[in-house]
Design an enzyme around this catalytic site. Structure first.
Site, PDB file in Angstrom:
ATOM      1  N   TRP A   1       0.823  -1.205   0.000  1.00  0.00           N
ATOM      2  CA  TRP A   1       0.000   0.000   0.000  1.00  0.00           C
ATOM      3  C   TRP A   1       0.858   1.255   0.000  1.00  0.00           C
ATOM      4  O   TRP A   1       0.503   2.256  -0.632  1.00  0.00           O
ATOM      5  CB  TRP A   1      -0.963  -0.025   1.186  1.00  0.00           C
TER       6      TRP A   1
ATOM      7  N   ASP B   1      -1.666   6.719   6.507  1.00  0.00           N
ATOM      8  CA  ASP B   1      -2.728   5.800   6.115  1.00  0.00           C
ATOM      9  C   ASP B   1      -2.968   4.873   7.304  1.00  0.00           C
ATOM     10  O   ASP B   1      -2.154   4.006   7.599  1.00  0.00           O
ATOM     11  CB  ASP B   1      -2.291   5.007   4.880  1.00  0.00           C
TER      12      ASP B   1
ATOM     13  N   LYS C   1     -12.495  -2.193   8.361  1.00  0.00           N
ATOM     14  CA  LYS C   1     -11.815  -2.981   9.392  1.00  0.00           C
ATOM     15  C   LYS C   1     -12.268  -2.536  10.782  1.00  0.00           C
ATOM     16  O   LYS C   1     -13.140  -3.156  11.374  1.00  0.00           O
ATOM     17  CB  LYS C   1     -10.304  -2.860   9.203  1.00  0.00           C
TER      18      LYS C   1
END
Length: 356
Positions: free
Chosen positions: A99, A166, A190
């Site tokens: 990511w 992030d 999540k």
């Protein structure tokens, strides 16, 4: 057979959050209309956004001068929006996995990108420590938790430039000092909500500094000015976020979530380290408390598929298979994961050990 959800994302949510959201999908606030069919301009929905923002600020102790907004597009769209809004000349990135690399790729479209450090050479098994953040960078970007590789930055970094983080997979799992960040963002699937909504916490004074013209929808100021209502927001995911935030508050806030995360990790990592069939993949000091990754020990490599079959088909361990980049197994233990679930996984590992 009882199922235990270890999916990395979309992932487990508290049962009461699912039930409360489902009830509103049938009849929102007694209106006779479904949450899925109301207008986002409806008088009953604005309080959902307002309370969600208020709980963000309360639970994370967000100081004055920061805005909280809800967007679409996931963290992947933020990879583009961040350099669009903040990168004037140069940005610094810490490369800790897939990511982070994707974020860097987008930033390179807008200006110079400096990779201050990387753990790619070891398949991202650790978090780099000794690096220098360029003092002339417009911002420093980190991915605080790496779902694929099972590493995590569990402290707030000191930086000479604004830190952009992030936190898609570890937001609300521990206390954070928001004042040390220029922006925190994440795709919610999540610890916050069902998939479909993205959260952004941004320091207002950092906006409007770049010389380029920013398209309306990609300008954070557009969404701040309209309170996340510039266009139709993801109504149901925002509502599920509200229920999750209420759940976190009822259950002791981020301090309690942090304590539970450490308890879960102690149970599972303890068995990984004890059981001679398995071994962890990440450096011990950098192990994630959200995504616990492990593989078969070298001498038992041939048992990997047997364990997967046993765990998933016979003991109800859903989503335990590791990402293809790492292999092996991954037990994702977000806020909703229970101690019971972790103990069931450990019992499964012990039982398999006894058989072999």
């Amino acid at each position: 057979m009882k199922k235990y959800n270890f999916n990395a994302g979309p992932s487990m949510l508290p049962r009461e959050v699912i039930e409360a959201t489902a009830a509103q999908c049938l009849d929102f606030n007694g209106s006779g209309l479904s949450l899925m069919e109301i207008s986002h301009r409806a008088k009953d929905f604005q309080p959902v956004v307002d309370e969600s923002v208020a709980l963000f600020k309360e639970l994370l102790q967000i100081p004055e001068g920061y805005s909280v907004i809800f967007l679409g597009g996931g963290a992947s769209l933020e990879f583009c929006m961040i350099p669009y809004n903040f990168l004037e000349k140069k940005a610094a990135y810490l490369n800790t996995g897939v990511w982070a690399k994707k974020a860097m790729k987008e930033a390179k479209l807008f200006g110079e990108v400096v990779e201050v450090a990387s753990s790619a050479e070891s398949t991202y098994t650790y978090i780099p420590k000794d690096y220098t953040i360029p003092a002339d960078a417009d911002y420093f970007h980190i991915t605080s938790n790496n779902t694929i590789y099972g590493t995590e930055i569990r402290k707030d970094l000191d930086s000479p430039v604004p830190v952009i983080a992030d936190m898609s997979s570890d937001i609300f799992s521990r206390p954070i000092d928001v004042s040390k960040y220029g922006m925190i963002y994440g795709g919610a699937q999540k610890n916050l909500a069902m998939a479909g909504v993205t959260f952004v916490i941004v320091k207002d004074e950092l906006l409007g500094k770049v010389s380029r013209t920013i398209p309306t929808m990609l300008d954070y100021r557009t969404h701040i000015d309209k309170g996340s209502m510039f266009n139709t927001p993801p109504v149901v995911p925002i509502y599920s976020a509200l229920e999750t935030l209420r759940w976190i508050k009822r259950n002791g806030g981020v301090e309690a979530m942090d304590k539970r995360a450490k308890q879960r990790a102690e149970i599972v990592y303890g068995e990984i380290d004890r059981n001679k069939l398995f071994k962890g993949t990440a450096n011990v000091e950098d192990r994630s408390l959200m995504n616990l990754c492990f593989v078969m020990s070298d001498e038992y490599k041939e048992l990997e598929q047997d364990f997967l079959n046993f765990a998933m088909k016979e003991r109800g361990m859903v989503g335990i298979k590791g990402h293809r980049s790492v292999g092996g197994f991954r037990a994702s233990c977000y806020n909703a994961q229970t101690i019971e679930g972790c103990e069931a996984l450990v019992a499964c590992m012990k039982e398999f050990e006894a058989k072999h």
